[in-house]
Design a protein around this motif. Sequence first.
Motif, PDB file in Angstrom:
ATOM      1  N   THR A  93       0.838  -1.202   0.000  1.00 54.48           N
ATOM      2  CA  THR A  93       0.000   0.000   0.000  1.00 54.48           C
ATOM      3  C   THR A  93       0.867   1.245   0.000  1.00 54.48           C
ATOM      4  O   THR A  93       2.060   1.212   0.295  1.00 54.48           O
ATOM      5  CB  THR A  93      -0.918   0.004   1.232  1.00 54.48           C
ATOM      6  OG1 THR A  93      -0.120   0.006   2.420  1.00 54.48           O
ATOM      7  CG2 THR A  93      -1.826  -1.222   1.219  1.00 54.48           C
ATOM      8  N   THR A  94       0.260   2.327  -0.341  1.00 53.64           N
ATOM      9  CA  THR A  94       1.012   3.595  -0.418  1.00 53.64           C
ATOM     10  C   THR A  94       1.573   4.015   0.927  1.00 53.64           C
ATOM     11  O   THR A  94       2.564   4.760   1.000  1.00 53.64           O
ATOM     12  CB  THR A  94       0.113   4.701  -0.982  1.00 53.64           C
ATOM     13  OG1 THR A  94      -1.072   4.802  -0.169  1.00 53.64           O
ATOM     14  CG2 THR A  94      -0.272   4.397  -2.427  1.00 53.64           C
ATOM     15  N   SER A  95       0.936   3.563   1.977  1.00 58.21           N
ATOM     16  CA  SER A  95       1.415   3.931   3.316  1.00 58.21           C
ATOM     17  C   SER A  95       2.521   3.025   3.825  1.00 58.21           C
ATOM     18  O   SER A  95       3.098   3.274   4.888  1.00 58.21           O
ATOM     19  CB  SER A  95       0.244   3.906   4.305  1.00 58.21           C
ATOM     20  OG  SER A  95      -0.340   2.609   4.367  1.00 58.21           O
ATOM     21  N   SER A  96       2.826   1.966   3.085  1.00 60.52           N
ATOM     22  CA  SER A  96       3.849   1.018   3.527  1.00 60.52           C
ATOM     23  C   SER A  96       5.239   1.565   3.235  1.00 60.52           C
ATOM     24  O   SER A  96       5.489   2.246   2.232  1.00 60.52           O
ATOM     25  CB  SER A  96       3.663  -0.327   2.829  1.00 60.52           C
ATOM     26  OG  SER A  96       4.706  -1.204   3.153  1.00 60.52           O
ATOM     27  N   THR A  97       6.138   1.219   4.139  1.00 62.91           N
ATOM     28  CA  THR A  97       7.528   1.647   3.948  1.00 62.91           C
ATOM     29  C   THR A  97       8.239   0.852   2.857  1.00 62.91           C
ATOM     30  O   THR A  97       9.321   1.233   2.407  1.00 62.91           O
ATOM     31  CB  THR A  97       8.305   1.473   5.262  1.00 62.91           C
ATOM     32  OG1 THR A  97       8.220   0.104   5.703  1.00 62.91           O
ATOM     33  CG2 THR A  97       7.737   2.408   6.342  1.00 62.91           C
ATOM     34  N   GLU A 107       6.920   0.235  -0.146  1.00 65.60           N
ATOM     35  CA  GLU A 107       6.417   0.534  -1.491  1.00 65.60           C
ATOM     36  C   GLU A 107       7.524   0.985  -2.431  1.00 65.60           C
ATOM     37  O   GLU A 107       7.622   0.543  -3.573  1.00 65.60           O
ATOM     38  CB  GLU A 107       5.324   1.603  -1.416  1.00 65.60           C
ATOM     39  CG  GLU A 107       4.729   1.886  -2.788  1.00 65.60           C
ATOM     40  CD  GLU A 107       3.719   3.021  -2.748  1.00 65.60           C
ATOM     41  OE1 GLU A 107       2.915   3.138  -3.705  1.00 65.60           O
ATOM     42  OE2 GLU A 107       3.730   3.797  -1.771  1.00 65.60           O
TER      43      GLU A 107
END
Length: 350
Positions: A63-67, A69
């Motif tokens: 996800t876009t919030s994952s480190t 990505e």
Amino acid sequence: MTGNDNEVANSPYTLQPTDNPGVSLVTCLLTQDNYSTWRRAMRNALLAKSKLGFVDGSLPRPTTSSTNEAAWIKGNSMVISWIFNSLHPSLHSSVAFFDTAGELWKDLEERFSQGNAPRVHQLKIEIVNTQQQDQTMSVYYTKLKGLWDEYGSYCQLPNCSCGAIKEYAAEREKKKVHQFLMGLNEKFNVVRSQILNTEPLPSLARVYGLVSQEERQQQLTTSKGNNLLEGASFASKRNTNTFNSRQLSGNRDVSKLFCDHCKRWRHTKDKCFELHGYPDWWENNRKGKGKSANSSRTSEVERVDYSPISGLSKEQYNQLMSLLSLENSKGIDSMANFAGLSHEEADWHG
């Protein structure tokens, strides 16, 4: 290296210093006809790089919030470049606009992968029809082994812990041996019969080694045979030239030739036996003529006890026979010398 270091090194997000977009992971480029081979080689290369998850769907995009990505995007782009570099240039334009390695991988599979049943049927036909013909043993075996390996990828051995699986594998090995022997040329009939009469039947690798050894032996024998033929051809040509030269010299007028060394006619100094040595037949001819002459000279007239001619006494008759015998011997010697001289001169000049 600590446990954390190993985890980082084996992480699919990790890129090594040697990883770059210009690298081609496999040497066989994908074409219209080699998808199975290319796919297997590419899977092994991606496994070695810990990047197989990018193409088989096991590593989805975070996800876009994952480190992770950003690391996933870098890894995905690297895998796309590696796949692109492993394709034939004629395929580049058709895959240039894929955004993920998984989509690219799936598109290639759908386009080039045949269904199992049709491909298995085709492989069986190719295996049965594969013959050595004018190929070397190495080329023939490599072609056949490639077909076996691809066929084996469609027919995996079942998982089993009992001894039956070993027997099944042994039967498959024997089947390959028979298929390999059936395609050999007729010149390998002897070694083929020897292998088939061996109990138990040797392994495929052993059979290949035996046939390759026979091939090298036949090549050596053929090479020796060619050398013998070349030697025989050279000797035949040399003998023909010698015969022709003797014919020419035999038809040549030698009556005006003179030797400055022995002061004899009918030959020259470069062919004089006194300078260059007498051949073996020379002494035999001389002995034969000497023996004939001696026998003529030593032959004695048979003496009689009475004169068969009226008016001649016994002594007078014997004297007359002695004189006639002497004259005859002189005539015979003259004829022999004349004949011997002609023969010697003929031999003198070849």
